[in-house]
Design an enzyme around this catalytic site. Structure first.
Site, short mmCIF file in Angstrom:
data_model
loop_
_atom_site.label_atom_id
_atom_site.label_comp_id
_atom_site.label_asym_id
_atom_site.label_seq_id
_atom_site.Cartn_x
_atom_site.Cartn_y
_atom_site.Cartn_z
N GLU A 164 0.83 -1.31 0.01
CA GLU A 164 -0.03 0.06 0.05
C GLU A 164 1.01 1.09 0.03
O GLU A 164 0.56 2.16 0.89
CB GLU A 164 -0.97 0.07 1.15
CG GLU A 164 -1.84 -1.34 1.16
CD GLU A 164 -2.70 -1.42 2.34
OE1 GLU A 164 -2.78 -0.63 3.27
OE2 GLU A 164 -3.45 -2.26 2.37
N ASN A 205 2.28 -4.48 -3.51
CA ASN A 205 0.82 -4.90 -3.26
C ASN A 205 -0.15 -3.73 -2.86
O ASN A 205 0.52 -2.82 -2.10
CB ASN A 205 0.75 -6.14 -2.09
CG ASN A 205 -0.77 -6.81 -1.92
OD1 ASN A 205 -1.27 -7.14 -2.89
ND2 ASN A 205 -1.05 -6.77 -0.82
N HIS A 241 -10.08 -5.69 -2.67
CA HIS A 241 -11.31 -5.77 -1.71
C HIS A 241 -12.35 -4.92 -2.19
O HIS A 241 -12.54 -3.78 -2.10
CB HIS A 241 -10.92 -5.17 -0.24
CG HIS A 241 -9.78 -5.78 0.30
ND1 HIS A 241 -10.07 -7.10 1.04
CD2 HIS A 241 -8.48 -5.46 0.51
CE1 HIS A 241 -8.90 -7.52 1.77
NE2 HIS A 241 -7.91 -6.49 1.40
N GLU A 269 -6.28 -10.56 -2.34
CA GLU A 269 -6.90 -10.26 -0.95
C GLU A 269 -8.46 -10.25 -1.34
O GLU A 269 -9.29 -9.67 -0.79
CB GLU A 269 -6.55 -9.06 -0.25
CG GLU A 269 -4.87 -9.46 0.08
CD GLU A 269 -4.65 -8.00 0.99
OE1 GLU A 269 -5.56 -7.31 1.64
OE2 GLU A 269 -3.42 -7.75 1.25
N ASP A 271 -12.14 -10.08 -1.51
CA ASP A 271 -13.61 -10.19 -0.93
C ASP A 271 -14.52 -9.36 -1.65
O ASP A 271 -14.08 -8.27 -2.22
CB ASP A 271 -13.44 -10.22 0.45
CG ASP A 271 -12.66 -8.88 1.06
OD1 ASP A 271 -12.51 -7.88 0.29
OD2 ASP A 271 -12.11 -9.09 2.18
#
Ligand code: G3I
Length: 454
Positions: A164, A205, A241, A269, A271
């Site tokens: 990030e 990432n 996300h 990641e 979701d």
């Protein structure tokens, strides 16, 4: 899939018990226990792709451990490898949970994705509260990477080296590292990681970089310039996300442009969260969106695969961080596979049929009653399912007898009644309903029967 079948049976039994008392019975379109025949990891392996999950090390037993081991070919420690977890006090290391995850993965033939070495969050207090010169910070960074990457040298497939680094507008996030070392902390971290484990793939990432936009373009430009400078960079992680209804339309295009730069891409990641409560319609939409993400990755050969950020809703960060939202993962809180699970399987070439997400129900009611007679009505309604013909059956429990019916053709033999659709009302669309009525006699009592659709 013994677990999901038995838990499905338990839920169905509970439903039938409660439905019987209200005179309503789910029948046509009732979910069958279709569990996937082939675990996701086998489907993914046949395509040369990763299907991974973030895990919590302390939970890797029982159903959680069984499912993580059976369905996934890669694990990412959700928290266990973060700096605050592994070095809570300076010079005092706790590798217990990280070791447990790596050992579990090796015992189950799974890859491990290390997460994460350099981040602005979940750092130990001694680090964030300290006052450091650039030289000290540089040493801390190098030592941390050498220690952690070195500990797992040769055992991890990949590392999220830097996590990030960007703001939403594509400028660099002002972190401990950026403020102290400038943007080149990223090159420094990558170089240190390569030195500590030459076999691990090194990634940057980030989130909100799934579609083409200012932030992903900043990441693109960074990777391009790192490659031009000869800094070791093997891949980019798109966290993903996502919010229901907001899968970026440029996802595949974005994956492709990174691949064209000469780096791997991983969805790291995934979701897809929704406003609770989850409805059948939302879960069906979520399944379609999981499939879209899978397909975008599958369409680009340098997309190595997809990792979900927790495989069960009982182990997801979403409800804590976004109150009122959740249901973001492929399994529900009781480890029953959701439509999203089946969508992932289908995207990976699985041939199993997902369970129907809806049902048709029949509701019996007495609309008028007099001395020894009554009028009854049965309404057949469908939601998430449909019918092209129907037959409603029940058993009168107190000697009632049908004398006349309309909008259906009814026969009675002893206590058993069977009513079939008329020529004009066999079709019940998704979201629609039909009714039929009858007159009957009764005496003594007139209990409501349970209606079965078939
Ligand atoms: O372990 C403590 C526990 O002892 C304590 O009782 C409890 C009380 O709140 O907190 C526990 O720590 C929590 C930790 O997760 C472990 O469950 C932290 O409060 C909580 O903040 C932490 O959240 C993690 C979050 O990163 C922190 O930003 C999530 O589990 C984790 O899934 C999440 O993962 C991040 C990725 O690393 C990077 N990308 C975004 C993603 C979601 O935020």
């Amino acid at each position: 899939m013994r677990t999901s079948r038995s838990s499905f049976r338990a839920r169905l039994a509970a439903f039938l018990t409660s439905a019987a008392t209200t005179g309503v019975l789910l029948a046509a379109g009732a979910p069958a226990a279709h569990a996937a025949d082939t675990p996701l990891r086998d489907l993914a392996a046949a395509k040369g792709k990763v299907i991974g999950t973030a895990v919590t090390g302390s939970k890797l037993t029982g159903t959680y451990g069984d499912t993580a081991g059976r369905e996934f070919n890669a694990l990412t420690p959700g928290n266990a490898m973060k700096w605050g977890s592994v070095e809570p006090a300076r010079g005092t290391f706790d590798w217990a949970e990280a070791d447990r995850i790596v050992d579990f993965a090796e015992a189950h033939g799974q890859q491990v994705r290390g997460h994460t070495l350099v981040w602005h969050s979940q750092n130990p207090g001694w680090l964030t509260n300290g006052t450091w010169t650039s030289a000290q910070l540089s040493r801390l960074l190098n030592d941390h990477i050498a220690t952690e990457v070195g500990r797992y040298k040769g055992r991890l497939a990949a590392w999220d080296v830097v996590n990030e680094p960007f703001n939403e507008d594509g400028t660099y996030r002002e972190t401990l590292w950026y403020n102290g070392l400038g943007a080149d902390y990223i090159a420094q971290a990558l170089t240190a990681a390569r030195a500590a484990d030459p076999s691990a793939k090194l990634y940057i990432n980030d989130y909100n970089v799934e579609g083409v936009g200012a932030k992903s373009t900043a990441l693109y430009n960074l990777v391009k310039s790192l490659k031009e400078r000869g800094v070791p960079i093997d891949g980019v992680g798109l966290q993903a996300h996502l919010i229901l209804g907001q899968v970026p339309s440029t996802l595949q295009q974005n994956i492709q442009r990174f691949a064209d730069l000469g780096v791997d891409v991983a969805i790291t990641e995934l979701d897809i969260r929704m406003q609770l409560p989850a409805t059948e319609a939302k879960l069906a939409q979520q399944a379609a969106e999981y499939k879209a993400v899978m397909n975008a990755c599958l369409a680009v050969s340098r997309c190595v695969g997809v990792t979900v950020w927790g495989f069960t809703d009982s182990d997801s960060w979403i409800p804590d961080t976004f109150p009122g939202q959740g249901a973001a993962t492929p399994y529900d809180e009781n480890y029953a596979p959701k439509p999203a699970y089946h969508a992932i399987a289908e995207a990976l070439g699985g041939t199993t049929t997902p369970p129907p997400t809806g049902a048709c129900t029949a509701t019996y009611s007495v609309t008028g009653q007099w001395d020894n007679g009554f009028t009854g009505q049965v309404r057949i309604s469908c939601s998430g399912a449909s019918l092209t013909s129907w037959k409603a059956s029940w058993t009168f429990g107190a000697g009632q007898r049908i004398s006349q019916a309309w909008n259906a053709s009814c026969t009675q033999s002893g206590a058993a009644v069977s009513c079939s659709n008329a020529s004009y009302n066999g079709s019940v669309p998704d979201g629609g309903s039909v009714t039929f009525g009858f007159n009957a006699s009764w005496s003594g009592s007139n209990p409501v029967p349970t209606v079965t659709l078939g």
